[in-house]
Design a protein around this motif. Structure first.
Motif, short mmCIF file in Angstrom:
data_model
loop_
_atom_site.label_atom_id
_atom_site.label_comp_id
_atom_site.label_asym_id
_atom_site.label_seq_id
_atom_site.Cartn_x
_atom_site.Cartn_y
_atom_site.Cartn_z
N LYS A 86 45.23 39.81 31.15
CA LYS A 86 46.11 40.61 30.75
C LYS A 86 45.32 41.41 29.38
O LYS A 86 45.29 40.96 28.23
CB LYS A 86 47.23 39.50 29.72
CG LYS A 86 47.97 38.88 30.70
CD LYS A 86 48.97 38.01 29.78
CE LYS A 86 49.92 38.53 28.84
NZ LYS A 86 50.92 37.44 28.28
N VAL A 87 44.55 42.20 29.83
CA VAL A 87 43.54 43.19 28.99
C VAL A 87 44.33 44.77 28.90
O VAL A 87 44.89 45.23 29.77
CB VAL A 87 42.56 42.94 29.73
CG1 VAL A 87 41.50 43.92 28.58
CG2 VAL A 87 41.86 41.80 29.70
N GLY A 88 44.37 45.10 27.59
CA GLY A 88 44.83 46.46 27.43
C GLY A 88 43.65 47.32 27.51
O GLY A 88 42.44 46.89 27.88
N TYR A 89 43.83 48.72 27.50
CA TYR A 89 42.79 49.61 27.79
C TYR A 89 42.59 50.59 26.83
O TYR A 89 42.50 51.99 27.01
CB TYR A 89 42.94 50.16 29.20
CG TYR A 89 42.89 49.48 30.33
CD1 TYR A 89 41.79 48.96 31.11
CD2 TYR A 89 43.99 48.66 30.83
CE1 TYR A 89 41.66 48.06 31.82
CE2 TYR A 89 44.00 47.86 31.99
CZ TYR A 89 42.92 47.46 32.30
OH TYR A 89 42.52 46.65 33.38
N GLN A 90 42.58 50.09 25.54
CA GLN A 90 42.76 51.02 24.42
C GLN A 90 41.22 51.80 24.53
O GLN A 90 40.23 51.39 24.58
CB GLN A 90 42.65 50.33 22.96
CG GLN A 90 43.92 49.62 22.55
CD GLN A 90 44.25 48.27 23.42
OE1 GLN A 90 43.47 47.72 24.25
NE2 GLN A 90 45.38 47.70 23.06
N THR A 123 53.43 51.44 39.75
CA THR A 123 52.34 51.88 39.12
C THR A 123 51.81 50.93 38.34
O THR A 123 50.60 50.55 37.98
CB THR A 123 52.54 53.26 38.50
OG1 THR A 123 53.10 54.27 39.25
CG2 THR A 123 51.25 53.67 37.88
N GLY A 124 52.59 50.14 37.59
CA GLY A 124 52.32 49.27 36.52
C GLY A 124 51.42 47.89 37.03
O GLY A 124 50.54 47.50 36.63
N PHE A 132 47.64 47.09 36.53
CA PHE A 132 46.97 45.75 36.06
C PHE A 132 46.26 45.04 37.15
O PHE A 132 45.32 44.17 36.83
CB PHE A 132 48.02 45.15 35.52
CG PHE A 132 48.55 45.54 34.08
CD1 PHE A 132 47.77 45.75 32.97
CD2 PHE A 132 49.63 45.95 34.02
CE1 PHE A 132 48.25 46.22 31.58
CE2 PHE A 132 50.51 46.69 32.86
CZ PHE A 132 49.52 46.54 31.77
N ILE A 133 46.76 45.16 38.42
CA ILE A 133 45.95 44.19 39.55
C ILE A 133 44.79 44.91 40.08
O ILE A 133 43.77 44.38 40.07
CB ILE A 133 46.94 44.02 40.63
CG1 ILE A 133 48.17 43.29 40.22
CG2 ILE A 133 46.20 43.66 41.58
CD1 ILE A 133 49.09 43.23 41.20
#
Length: 469
Positions: free
Chosen positions: A229-233, A274-275, A279-280
């Motif tokens: 569960k990592v964001g991509y800031q 797409t979501g 993430f996968i």
């Protein structure tokens, strides 16, 4: 300046005749043309016309600089004479793409994505620079910042920092909007996609390294499949690829789903698929690729700093001619996100200044009043980060000013890279660029700035005088 048919006819003839003009439109200052054969253009004759302030070819378009207001009249007369019919910018872009090779098309795609969001990024960079001046210790006081000495400015600086950081914190949303729009999808879904990748419920990308060391990265358990569960800031590649996938799925569903059900099916299904893919697969793979590219560039400049500075600093202006400089905006943003700063952008800023100084010198070397006026205005533009008028209107036209600017920029690039100068943000790529430079590197950056301000003038003037003897 009045526009008559004879002058416009001369312009058309210099472009190879009306048969050579495939499509034409205009922007605020320039005619934007797609020509059947750019080899038929008589550039000397074209640039000698009083109306013309410069010309250049980029991304499959031949652009003629006319000037604000006048270009509207010239375009109307050109349409009347040639009978080609008025075209939109999209028509010209579409026609121009037919003249591009695969690499040029890829570069153009990146340019089309990043140019619309550039004002937001540059504005954020300027504001971050202002915040750095207020909060940086040792600039005006020994080992203390302005806010340390004048506490009443602390909250003012904090608000500026919040405003400035917004564009970078939500960068994937900006890129998502522009990229999905470019790929033919719904821009609104692009915004949602970008925001989804930086959702507060995800581990912040900037905290990923620390979480990895501590072994406490949160995960989703998808039927036995563990997904981080990592964001991509601040990341560029994940949202670019995800935006392409989203637009592709949306366009496919729009063709297959009846109009009565589109609202209920297209957007939800597109975002859902797409979501999950983001993430996968897309996110983890592109995040790794981005880090490999970043590590590779950092390694090259760490081990061959002087050579890297000479090459990138000296040849950056050639990238502008080809349009490939737009690709490095993505690299700069990736470097800032991964390492806290970019060593490429400072060289860009000094390269722009060098082109401005070289153009300015032609004011003293030419007897052509038109070139004198253009050299002054284009130099000011270059000092503020816009080099095309200086490069295409003056320097490339006379060649030796362009080479003098490249030599000066290469020397300045060497100084920057040897001293490991970095920019913490992307600001105005010219004289105000120092605001984006890391505080401890200001000294080396100003040395480089002095070089590109004066060395191009010396080299251009010396060669120009020698050439006349």
């Amino acid at each position: 300046m009045s526009v008559n048919r004879e002058t416009v006819q001369e312009l058309i003839d210099a472009l190879g005749g009306k048969e050579n003009i495939h499509t034409a439109t205009h922007c605020v200052t320039r005619l934007r043309l797609v020509l059947n054969d750019e080899g038929k253009v008589d550039s000397d004759r074209l640039n000698g016309i009083d109306l013309v302030r410069g010309s250049f070819s980029t991304n499959g378009q031949y652009q003629v600089v006319i000037g604000q207001g006048t270009v509207d009249e010239v375009y109307k007369v050109m349409v009347d004479i040639t009978g080609i019919g008025e075209s939109s910018k999209e028509d010209v872009k579409s026609a121009a793409e037919q003249n591009l090779n695969p690499l040029q098309r890829a570069v153009k795609v990146l340019a089309d994505i990043f140019i619309p969001i550039l004002p937001a990024i540059v504005t954020a960079g300027l504001l971050m620079g202002l915040n750095n001046v207020l909060t940086g210790p040792g600039i005006f006081y020994d080992e203390k910042s302005i806010v340390d000495v004048h506490a009443q400015w602390k909250d003012f600086a904090d608000i500026i920092n919040l405003i400035a950081n917004t564009a970078f914190v939500f960068l994937p949303a900006l890129i998502g909007w522009s990229a999905v729009k470019r790929f033919g999808g719904s821009p609104l879904l692009g915004i949602v996609l970008g925001l989804m990748l930086v959702h507060p419920g995800l581990l912040n990308a900037w905290d990923y390294g620390k979480a990895l060391e501590e072994g406490n990265i949160p995960v989703w358990d998808l039927f036995g499949l563990s997904i981080e569960k990592v964001g991509y800031q601040g990341q560029v590649l994940p949202v670019l690829v995800a935006a392409y996938v989203l637009a592709t799925i949306e366009k496919y569903l729009n063709k297959k789903i009846p109009d009565a059900f589109k609202l209920l099916i297209v957007a939800p299904v597109t975002l859902l698929i797409t979501g999950f893919l983001a993430f996968i697969a897309i996110g983890p793979v592109t995040f790794t690729i981005g880090n490999v590219i970043t590590d590779g560039l950092v390694g090259i400049f760490d081990n061959f700093a002087a050579l890297g500075g000479i090459i990138y600093g000296g040849f950056y202006s050639l990238l502008v001619i080809t349009g490939m400089h737009h690709t490095f905006l993505a690299v700069d943003l990736q470097l800032i996100s991964s390492t806290g700063g970019t060593f490429l952008w400072p060289m860009l800023a000094l390269s722009n200044i060098a082109q401005g100084s070289a153009a300015l010198t032609m004011m003293w070397l030419t007897n052509d009043e038109k070139v004198k006026g253009l050299s002054i205005t284009s130099a000011i533009s270059a000092y503020l980060g816009i080099t095309e008028p200086a490069m295409f209107g003056v320097n490339i036209r006379f060649k030796y000013p362009f080479i003098a600017a490249m030599i000066s920029s290469a020397i300045a690039g060497l100084i920057l890279t040897v001293n490991k100068v970095k920019a913490t943000s992307i600001g105005v790529g010219g004289v105000p660029g120092f605001l984006s430079i890391q505080q401890g590197s200001w000294g080396a950056f100003f040395i480089g700035m002095v070089i590109v301000l004066f060395l191009p003038i010396i080299l251009t003037f010396a060669y120009g005088k020698l050439k006349k003897q």
